[in-house]
Design a protein around this motif. Structure first.
Motif, mmCIF file in Angstrom:
data_model
loop_
_atom_site.group_PDB
_atom_site.id
_atom_site.type_symbol
_atom_site.label_atom_id
_atom_site.label_comp_id
_atom_site.label_asym_id
_atom_site.label_seq_id
_atom_site.Cartn_x
_atom_site.Cartn_y
_atom_site.Cartn_z
ATOM 1 N N SER A 1 0.811 -1.219 0.000
ATOM 2 C CA SER A 1 0.000 0.000 0.000
ATOM 3 C C SER A 1 0.842 1.266 0.000
ATOM 4 O O SER A 1 0.337 2.338 -0.327
ATOM 5 C CB SER A 1 -0.933 0.006 1.209
ATOM 6 O OG SER A 1 -0.185 0.037 2.426
ATOM 7 N N GLN A 2 2.112 1.169 0.360
ATOM 8 C CA GLN A 2 2.955 2.360 0.486
ATOM 9 C C GLN A 2 4.018 2.489 -0.602
ATOM 10 O O GLN A 2 4.488 3.590 -0.882
ATOM 11 C CB GLN A 2 3.648 2.368 1.861
ATOM 12 C CG GLN A 2 2.706 2.544 3.028
ATOM 13 C CD GLN A 2 3.448 2.734 4.333
ATOM 14 O OE1 GLN A 2 4.677 2.799 4.363
ATOM 15 N NE2 GLN A 2 2.709 2.833 5.425
ATOM 16 N N ILE A 3 4.402 1.387 -1.221
ATOM 17 C CA ILE A 3 5.519 1.406 -2.161
ATOM 18 C C ILE A 3 5.055 1.772 -3.558
ATOM 19 O O ILE A 3 4.076 1.222 -4.072
ATOM 20 C CB ILE A 3 6.217 0.033 -2.193
ATOM 21 C CG1 ILE A 3 6.927 -0.234 -0.873
ATOM 22 C CG2 ILE A 3 7.227 -0.040 -3.336
ATOM 23 C CD1 ILE A 3 7.532 -1.613 -0.798
ATOM 24 N N ASP A 4 5.755 2.707 -4.168
ATOM 25 C CA ASP A 4 5.547 3.010 -5.578
ATOM 26 C C ASP A 4 6.448 2.123 -6.432
ATOM 27 O O ASP A 4 5.981 1.469 -7.369
ATOM 28 C CB ASP A 4 5.836 4.488 -5.846
ATOM 29 C CG ASP A 4 5.640 4.856 -7.305
ATOM 30 O OD1 ASP A 4 4.747 4.266 -7.937
ATOM 31 O OD2 ASP A 4 6.370 5.713 -7.814
ATOM 32 N N ALA B 1 13.898 -9.671 -6.752
ATOM 33 C CA ALA B 1 13.155 -8.622 -6.049
ATOM 34 C C ALA B 1 11.652 -8.827 -6.183
ATOM 35 O O ALA B 1 10.886 -8.595 -5.231
ATOM 36 C CB ALA B 1 13.553 -7.251 -6.587
ATOM 37 N N HIS B 2 11.216 -9.250 -7.354
ATOM 38 C CA HIS B 2 9.789 -9.526 -7.568
ATOM 39 C C HIS B 2 9.285 -10.556 -6.569
ATOM 40 O O HIS B 2 8.231 -10.373 -5.932
ATOM 41 C CB HIS B 2 9.577 -10.011 -9.004
ATOM 42 C CG HIS B 2 8.269 -10.689 -9.229
ATOM 43 N ND1 HIS B 2 7.071 -10.005 -9.252
ATOM 44 C CD2 HIS B 2 7.959 -12.013 -9.435
ATOM 45 C CE1 HIS B 2 6.081 -10.855 -9.460
ATOM 46 N NE2 HIS B 2 6.593 -12.075 -9.579
ATOM 47 N N ARG C 1 5.035 -5.943 -8.335
ATOM 48 C CA ARG C 1 4.858 -6.257 -9.751
ATOM 49 C C ARG C 1 6.150 -5.955 -10.511
ATOM 50 O O ARG C 1 6.942 -5.092 -10.096
ATOM 51 C CB ARG C 1 3.724 -5.425 -10.352
ATOM 52 C CG ARG C 1 2.370 -5.596 -9.687
ATOM 53 C CD ARG C 1 1.305 -4.832 -10.467
ATOM 54 N NE ARG C 1 1.710 -3.459 -10.775
ATOM 55 C CZ ARG C 1 1.490 -2.413 -9.984
ATOM 56 N NH1 ARG C 1 0.883 -2.584 -8.807
ATOM 57 N NH2 ARG C 1 1.881 -1.192 -10.343
ATOM 58 N N PRO C 2 6.372 -6.618 -11.636
ATOM 59 C CA PRO C 2 7.567 -6.320 -12.434
ATOM 60 C C PRO C 2 7.688 -4.855 -12.807
ATOM 61 O O PRO C 2 8.798 -4.312 -12.836
ATOM 62 C CB PRO C 2 7.399 -7.210 -13.669
ATOM 63 C CG PRO C 2 6.565 -8.356 -13.194
ATOM 64 C CD PRO C 2 5.618 -7.770 -12.195
ATOM 65 N N LEU D 1 15.450 -8.958 -20.436
ATOM 66 C CA LEU D 1 14.864 -10.292 -20.374
ATOM 67 C C LEU D 1 14.207 -10.549 -19.017
ATOM 68 O O LEU D 1 13.300 -11.389 -18.926
ATOM 69 C CB LEU D 1 15.932 -11.364 -20.639
ATOM 70 C CG LEU D 1 16.487 -11.450 -22.062
ATOM 71 C CD1 LEU D 1 17.568 -12.518 -22.152
ATOM 72 C CD2 LEU D 1 15.377 -11.737 -23.056
ATOM 73 N N ALA D 2 14.646 -9.849 -17.973
ATOM 74 C CA ALA D 2 14.054 -10.054 -16.648
ATOM 75 C C ALA D 2 12.564 -9.788 -16.671
ATOM 76 O O ALA D 2 11.752 -10.598 -16.195
ATOM 77 C CB ALA D 2 14.742 -9.151 -15.628
ATOM 78 N N TRP D 3 12.169 -8.660 -17.227
ATOM 79 C CA TRP D 3 10.758 -8.305 -17.273
ATOM 80 C C TRP D 3 10.004 -9.226 -18.233
ATOM 81 O O TRP D 3 8.844 -9.554 -17.986
ATOM 82 C CB TRP D 3 10.602 -6.847 -17.672
ATOM 83 C CG TRP D 3 11.040 -5.906 -16.585
ATOM 84 C CD1 TRP D 3 10.284 -5.399 -15.568
ATOM 85 C CD2 TRP D 3 12.366 -5.382 -16.388
ATOM 86 N NE1 TRP D 3 11.045 -4.581 -14.752
ATOM 87 C CE2 TRP D 3 12.319 -4.551 -15.234
ATOM 88 C CE3 TRP D 3 13.562 -5.512 -17.070
ATOM 89 C CZ2 TRP D 3 13.436 -3.866 -14.758
ATOM 90 C CZ3 TRP D 3 14.687 -4.833 -16.592
ATOM 91 C CH2 TRP D 3 14.621 -4.024 -15.441
ATOM 92 N N SER D 4 10.668 -9.685 -19.282
ATOM 93 C CA SER D 4 10.019 -10.583 -20.239
ATOM 94 C C SER D 4 9.666 -11.917 -19.596
ATOM 95 O O SER D 4 8.542 -12.418 -19.748
ATOM 96 C CB SER D 4 10.939 -10.824 -21.446
ATOM 97 O OG SER D 4 11.194 -9.629 -22.147
ATOM 98 N N VAL D 5 10.614 -12.522 -18.859
ATOM 99 C CA VAL D 5 10.339 -13.844 -18.297
ATOM 100 C C VAL D 5 9.364 -13.767 -17.126
ATOM 101 O O VAL D 5 8.648 -14.732 -16.850
ATOM 102 C CB VAL D 5 11.645 -14.556 -17.859
ATOM 103 C CG1 VAL D 5 12.515 -14.860 -19.060
ATOM 104 C CG2 VAL D 5 12.412 -13.753 -16.814
ATOM 105 N N LEU D 6 9.299 -12.625 -16.437
ATOM 106 C CA LEU D 6 8.329 -12.489 -15.357
ATOM 107 C C LEU D 6 6.900 -12.403 -15.899
ATOM 108 O O LEU D 6 5.937 -12.671 -15.174
ATOM 109 C CB LEU D 6 8.641 -11.264 -14.499
ATOM 110 C CG LEU D 6 9.837 -11.409 -13.560
ATOM 111 C CD1 LEU D 6 10.157 -10.084 -12.881
ATOM 112 C CD2 LEU D 6 9.585 -12.501 -12.515
ATOM 113 N N LYS D 7 6.760 -12.044 -17.156
ATOM 114 C CA LYS D 7 5.444 -11.999 -17.794
ATOM 115 C C LYS D 7 5.148 -13.289 -18.552
ATOM 116 O O LYS D 7 4.026 -13.478 -19.036
ATOM 117 C CB LYS D 7 5.378 -10.811 -18.753
ATOM 118 C CG LYS D 7 5.516 -9.460 -18.068
ATOM 119 C CD LYS D 7 5.580 -8.327 -19.090
ATOM 120 C CE LYS D 7 5.810 -6.979 -18.421
ATOM 121 N NZ LYS D 7 5.959 -5.883 -19.427
#
Length: 374
Positions: A148-151, A207-208, A214-215, A296-302
């Protein structure tokens, strides 16, 4: 040992460096010492007997899982590089240990399955990677309010040895050049990962899972001085950062003493003598060409569950091939990309599933390496 009144070494493990392990057995007198293979274990056992040491020498994966879950162990430092450390991490998690996680691949490969083991065993998972420790130290004490607090979480990266090198010349990089990190003295594999920024891709994935964000709430910024280890931006746009000299003693001491703090032995920052702190966007065209694997990090998380394990296995094979001069530096990314296209995982439901997916991915990556071979 800096705090002998608080800690005692019960067991140590190593892969092949028997002489270094022998010296630590002499110094710390652990009950157990575990080597990766039987030949190295037998060498160490003979050396310990010759010196009259009472340390029991074991070897192999089953010995690692045994010491990680041993009833006399309170804290496990998980620092075995790569997917090889997953089984012992799971063993410690299921046994409810305080697990100091320096092996990012346990989360990258294990993902939600590993987190389930942590929850079911009642383990306390504390990150030791300097970036994730910095994030953890910058978060509220109450984990229930994080979402609720983290951007966003901002991971910093040194940029490695090729931050300013012309991307068109990267095909000529040698293993020796890739292992010459400007800020850290590390093993060869992690040094190459730093040079390609694949280490940062793995840290985005970690970190995810660690912080449940979320990524698209994870950002990477290049900070060559390595003074700010990572940051958390809150929903009021304030940013909390953790600073310190680039010394792993700090996150290790914090993990051991949490929720308290104790002397780490690291040098204090001298702000009067500190050089300017600078930051660079990874989204610049220049850096996108220099570090193509980072995205590729964001790609594989999706992608389907298990894709993070495929990326990790492919990268381990690719880096080993580069260090053995089987492929060029710029082909590491190509191996990773082609392996991800070749292996479509089914969500792993067990350690056996994860190990099978790891093996399948390694074979696919090895086929790409053989085709690329220089």
């Amino acid at each position: 040992m800096r705090h002998p009144q608080r800690f005692e070494v019960f067991a140590l493990s190593a892969a092949t460096q028997t002489d270094l392990m022998l010296g630590q057995c002499v110094q710390f007198k652990p009950a157990f010492a575990v080597m990766a293979s039987e030949p190295h274990g037998r060498v160490l056992a003979r050396q310990c007997r010759d010196l009259g040491l009472t340390t029991q020498v074991l070897w192999g994966a089953s010995a690692l899982t045994m010491i990680a879950a041993h009833e006399q162990v309170d804290v496990v430092m998980a620092a075995i590089v790569g997917a090889a450390g997953l089984a012992s991490c799971l063993s410690a998690a299921r046994a409810g240990k305080r697990l100091l996680l320096a092996n990012k691949e346990a989360l990258v490969v294990g993902g939600d399955y590993f987190l389930q083991a942590v929850a079911q065993g009642g383990a306390k998972l504390l990150p030791i990677d300097s970036e994730h420790s910095a994030v953890f130290q910058s978060l509220p004490d109450d984990a229930g309010v994080w979402s609720s607090q983290i951007d966003k979480i901002i991971l910093t990266a040194s940029g490695g040895p090729f931050r300013q090198r012309d991307p068109l010349t990267l095909r000529d990089v040698t293993p020796e050049q890739a292992c010459a990190h400007p800020n850290w003295v590390m093993g060869r594999k992690i040094s190459v990962d730093s040079a390609t920024m694949m280490n940062k891709a793995l840290e985005v994935i970690e970190a995810h899972f660690l912080f449940g964000v979320r990524p698209d709430q994870i950002e990477v910024v290049i900070h060559p001085q390595s003074v700010i280890h990572s940051m958390v931006q809150y929903n009021d746009n304030s940013v909390v950062a953790q600073l310190g000299t680039p010394d792993m003693k700090v996150p290790i001491a914090y993990g051991l003493s949490w929720p308290d703090r104790m002397s780490s032995g690291a040098a204090a920052l001298n702000f009067g003598a500190m050089a300017d702190m600078t930051f660079e966007s990874i989204d610049s065209k220049d850096h996108e060409q220099r570090f193509p694997g980072l995205k590729l990090a964001w790609s594989v998380l999706k992608a389907p569950a298990g894709s993070t394990a495929v990326l990790n296995a492919a990268n381990e094979v690719a880096v080993a091939a580069f260090l053995n001069r089987q492929i060029r530096f710029d082909q590491i990314h190509a191996v990773n990309l082609e392996t991800l296209e070749a292996v479509i995982p089914v969500a792993p439901q067990s350690l056996e599933d994860l190990l099978a997916l790891d093996g399948l991915s390694r074979e696919a990556a090895s086929q790409v390496v053989r085709r690329f071979g220089v």
